[in-house]
Every structure is written in structure tokens, then in C-alpha cells.
Motif scaffolding. Structure first.
Motif, PDB file in Angstrom:
ATOM      1  N   ASP A 198      10.836  -2.321  -0.222  1.00  0.00           N
ATOM      2  CA  ASP A 198      11.862  -1.321   0.090  1.00  0.00           C
ATOM      3  C   ASP A 198      12.164  -0.453  -1.125  1.00  0.00           C
ATOM      4  O   ASP A 198      12.443   0.736  -0.999  1.00  0.00           O
ATOM      5  N   THR A 199      12.102  -1.053  -2.305  1.00  0.00           N
ATOM      6  CA  THR A 199      12.437  -0.332  -3.539  1.00  0.00           C
ATOM      7  C   THR A 199      11.284   0.538  -4.041  1.00  0.00           C
ATOM      8  O   THR A 199      11.471   1.691  -4.405  1.00  0.00           O
ATOM      9  N   TYR A 200      10.074  -0.059  -4.055  1.00  0.00           N
ATOM     10  CA  TYR A 200       8.949   0.637  -4.717  1.00  0.00           C
ATOM     11  C   TYR A 200       7.919   1.203  -3.734  1.00  0.00           C
ATOM     12  O   TYR A 200       6.967   1.849  -4.139  1.00  0.00           O
ATOM     13  N   GLY A 201       8.080   0.912  -2.454  1.00  0.00           N
ATOM     14  CA  GLY A 201       7.142   1.419  -1.443  1.00  0.00           C
ATOM     15  C   GLY A 201       6.046   0.409  -1.148  1.00  0.00           C
ATOM     16  O   GLY A 201       5.735  -0.448  -1.981  1.00  0.00           O
ATOM     17  N   HIS A 202       5.481   0.511   0.058  1.00  0.00           N
ATOM     18  CA  HIS A 202       4.475  -0.468   0.474  1.00  0.00           C
ATOM     19  C   HIS A 202       3.175  -0.371  -0.334  1.00  0.00           C
ATOM     20  O   HIS A 202       2.497  -1.367  -0.548  1.00  0.00           O
ATOM     21  N   GLY A 203       2.844   0.838  -0.776  1.00  0.00           N
ATOM     22  CA  GLY A 203       1.630   1.011  -1.591  1.00  0.00           C
ATOM     23  C   GLY A 203       1.740   0.192  -2.866  1.00  0.00           C
ATOM     24  O   GLY A 203       0.823  -0.557  -3.237  1.00  0.00           O
ATOM     25  N   GLN A 204       2.899   0.293  -3.506  1.00  0.00           N
ATOM     26  CA  GLN A 204       3.128  -0.452  -4.737  1.00  0.00           C
ATOM     27  C   GLN A 204       3.194  -1.958  -4.429  1.00  0.00           C
ATOM     28  O   GLN A 204       2.742  -2.779  -5.225  1.00  0.00           O
ATOM     29  N   GLY A 205       3.725  -2.268  -3.257  1.00  0.00           N
ATOM     30  CA  GLY A 205       3.785  -3.670  -2.827  1.00  0.00           C
ATOM     31  C   GLY A 205       2.393  -4.269  -2.723  1.00  0.00           C
ATOM     32  O   GLY A 205       2.146  -5.403  -3.155  1.00  0.00           O
TER      33      GLY A 205
END
Ligand SMILES: [Mg+2]
Length: 320
Positions: A198-205
Motif C-alpha cells: 500500500d505504501t510503496y506500490g505492488h511493483g516495489q512489493g
């Protein structure tokens, strides 16, 4: 060639990068073997030869070839018998078999195919047709192998997926029953991963999960350890022949390994960096219990690790 037919006899080299297909040729007459070897000399395939059925079975078990070209009439074990034995063995039954034989009656061919052979070629054979058929069957085998491999892997991280893990766990459990050695299972959950996404985006996840996996891979040094993605942000490690103390030490190394990456996680209540919670279980495999029980235990300890504040390892010894 008649009527100007051009068969594609291009080299088999590019079929499966990094792997040379292996073909086992079986015939009791050495001159027949020579002819086959001679015709495949310019192809990029590895040829194994056997002069009788018993040797053929041994070579198939040892080398797991991608294709077997099998004569039928041989002293001792006939080609039919070799085919039957291979098809009855679950580990070897997927290896395609082509009969190459002087038995040219339709009934012979039907019988050969009924035993599970993928093709039936009668002598004397046309070399271009034989080569084209071998090529087609090898191509199919390579594609089947690739699909089987992909079906076992997790697309994001490239490690075994849940399905493969389930199989490995059962296999290792059986092995543990046979060798009488304890076996451990580590279950890992990335702390507050939903918040991370939620904080960094799914790509970063996704990048974060790949990084965590690469940390685990570096730390899990034994070839027998199986790391798999259990689902979402959950991972499991099967540790064969590993007692509770050893497993706890490995689990702690994994936890510290992730923490030391110092991946910023501003929305975690466990730590200012990305952390993992780990449940670690050990059992002596036996026929009275099931591998699912080991999984349940590891899951229970993981739950406990989360309950106690995350970013920690919990094993049996830590349960009051
Ligand atoms: Mg023969």
C-alpha cells in the motif's frame, strides 16, 4: 527425394538452449547400430547404444534419455518386454519410445503402439523420414519437459511453487521414515507486507519479495534444503535431516539476513525496516504421522511469532 519433398533436417541444436538431447539406440545387430549412429552424426544429439534389452534398461535408468529407438527382435529381453518394463515404471514412463523393426505387419505395429510406444518405424527405413520423426519427437519431449519445469516454479521468484513444495514435502517425509532422521520445516511470513504494498506500490512489493528470496537462497547452503513460495508473502523451507536446534539456527539466520538488508518499511509496527516472522517445527517422520502435521506445527509457531510482536523466530522450545 521423391516429388521434391523437403523435410526439415535442420540441426537439433537450437531446440532447447543449454541442453543436448540424448537418444538411446537399442539393437542386437552392431551393423544396424552403426547405420543409426552414422545418420545422426551431424546432429547435435548425444547417442547411447545398447546391444540387448537388459543393457537398455540399465542405461535408461542411469541416463534418462529423451528418446529410445528400440529394436523388437533381440535375444533375451525383447523390445516389447523392454517397453513394458519402462512404461510400468512411473519414473521412466514418460520417456518416448520408437520401435524400429523388421516386423512390418499391421498387427505388429498396433501391438507395439498398444504397449505405449510413441511411434513405429519399419526396416528398411528412409533416413530423412526417420530423422524427421526423431526430430519431431525430441522437440515434443523438450517442450513437455519445459512445461513440467515451469509448472513447478513460481513465476515471480523462480523458486518452487506450492504444488512442487507439497510434492517435495511428501517425498522428504518418506525419506525421513526410511533414514530415521528428524526433519524440520520453516514457515516464513513477511511482516506487514500489505502495508508495504500500500505504501510503496505492488511493483516495489514484487521487487521486495525477489530480494527476500535472494537473501534466503544465499543463506540456505545445503543442496537438500528446499525453499518454496507458499503463497503471497509466505515462504517455506523444507530441511531434511535437520534437528530442532539446527533448524532454529537456520531460521534465525534467515530472519537476521532479511533485517540486515535494511529495506525501508515506514508502515511496519514490527521494525522501521522490512522484517520476517518465522515458525520453525521439527518432527521425526514416521508412518503413524503425516507430513501435514509438520506443516500445521510450523504454521502454529508462525502464528505465535506474529502474536508476540513479529520479527522473531518461534519454535517448539519457545512455546511455554
Ligand atoms: Mg534384432
Amino acid at each position: 527425394m521423391a516429388r521434391g519433398v523437403e523435410l526439415n533436417t535442420e540441426s537439433l541444436k537450437n531446440m532447447m538452449p543449454g541442453r543436448t538431447p540424448t537418444v538411446l539406440v537399442v539393437d542386437d545387430i552392431p551393423e544396424n547400430l552403426d547405420i543409426l549412429i552414422e545418420n545422426f552424426r551431424d546432429e547435435d544429439i548425444e547417442i547411447l547404444v545398447a546391444l540387448h534389452g537388459k543393457d537398455a534398461l540399465r542405461l535408461v535408468k542411469e541416463h534418462k534419455p529423451d528418446l529410445v529407438l528400440l529394436d523388437i527382435m533381440m535375444p533375451g529381453l525383447s523390445g516389447y518386454e523392454v517397453c513394458k518394463q519402462l512404461k510400468a515404471n512411473p519414473e521412466l514412463s514418460d520417456i518416448p519410445i520408437i520401435f524400429i523393426t523388421a516386423m512390418d505387419e499391421m498387427d505388429d505395429e498396433a501391438f507395439g503402439l498398444s504397449l505405449g510406444a510413441i511411434d513405429y518405424i519399419t526396416k528398411p527405413f528412409s533416413v530423412p523420414i526417420l530423422k524427421a520423426r526423431v526430430r519431431n519427437h525430441l522437440e515434443l519431449k523438450m517442450k513437455t519437459d519445459l512445461l513440467a519445469k515451469l509448472a513447478c516454479l513460481d513465476g515471480l521468484t523462480g523458486i518452487p511453487n506450492r504444488r512442487h513444495f507439497d510434492e517435495m514435502l511428501k517425498k522428504e517425509w518418506s525419506r525421513g521414515i526410511r533414514n530415521g532422521k528428524p526433519m524440520s520445516l520453516i514457515m516464513i511470513d513477511v511482516d506487514y507486507f500489505k502495508n508495504y504494498n500500500d505504501t510503496y506500490g505492488h511493483g516495489q512489493g514484487d521487487v521486495c519479495l525477489q530480494k527476500v528470496v535472494s537473501v534466503f537462497q544465499t543463506l540456505l547452503k545445503r543442496s537438500s534444503d528446499v525453499l518454496a513460495r507458499y503463497g503471497g508473502e509466505e515462504f517455506v523451507v523444507v530441511l531434511p535431516e535437520t534437528n530442532g536446534e539446527q533448524a532454529l539456527s537456520i531460521a534465525e539466520q534467515l530472519r537476521i539476513g532479511v533485517a540486515e538488508q535494511d529495506i525501508l518499511h515506514s508502515h511496519s509496527d514490527a521494525a522501521p525496516y522490512l522484517s520476517v516472522s518465522i515458525g520453525c517445527a521439527t518432527m521425526q517422520p514416521s508412518s503413524e504421522s503425516e507430513s501435514a502435521h509438520l506443516l500445521e506445527l510450523a504454521d502454529k509457531y508462525l502464528y505465535e511469532a506474529k502474536k508476540q510482536g513479529r520479527n522473531r523466530v518461534i519454535s517448539e522450545s519457545a512455546i511455554p
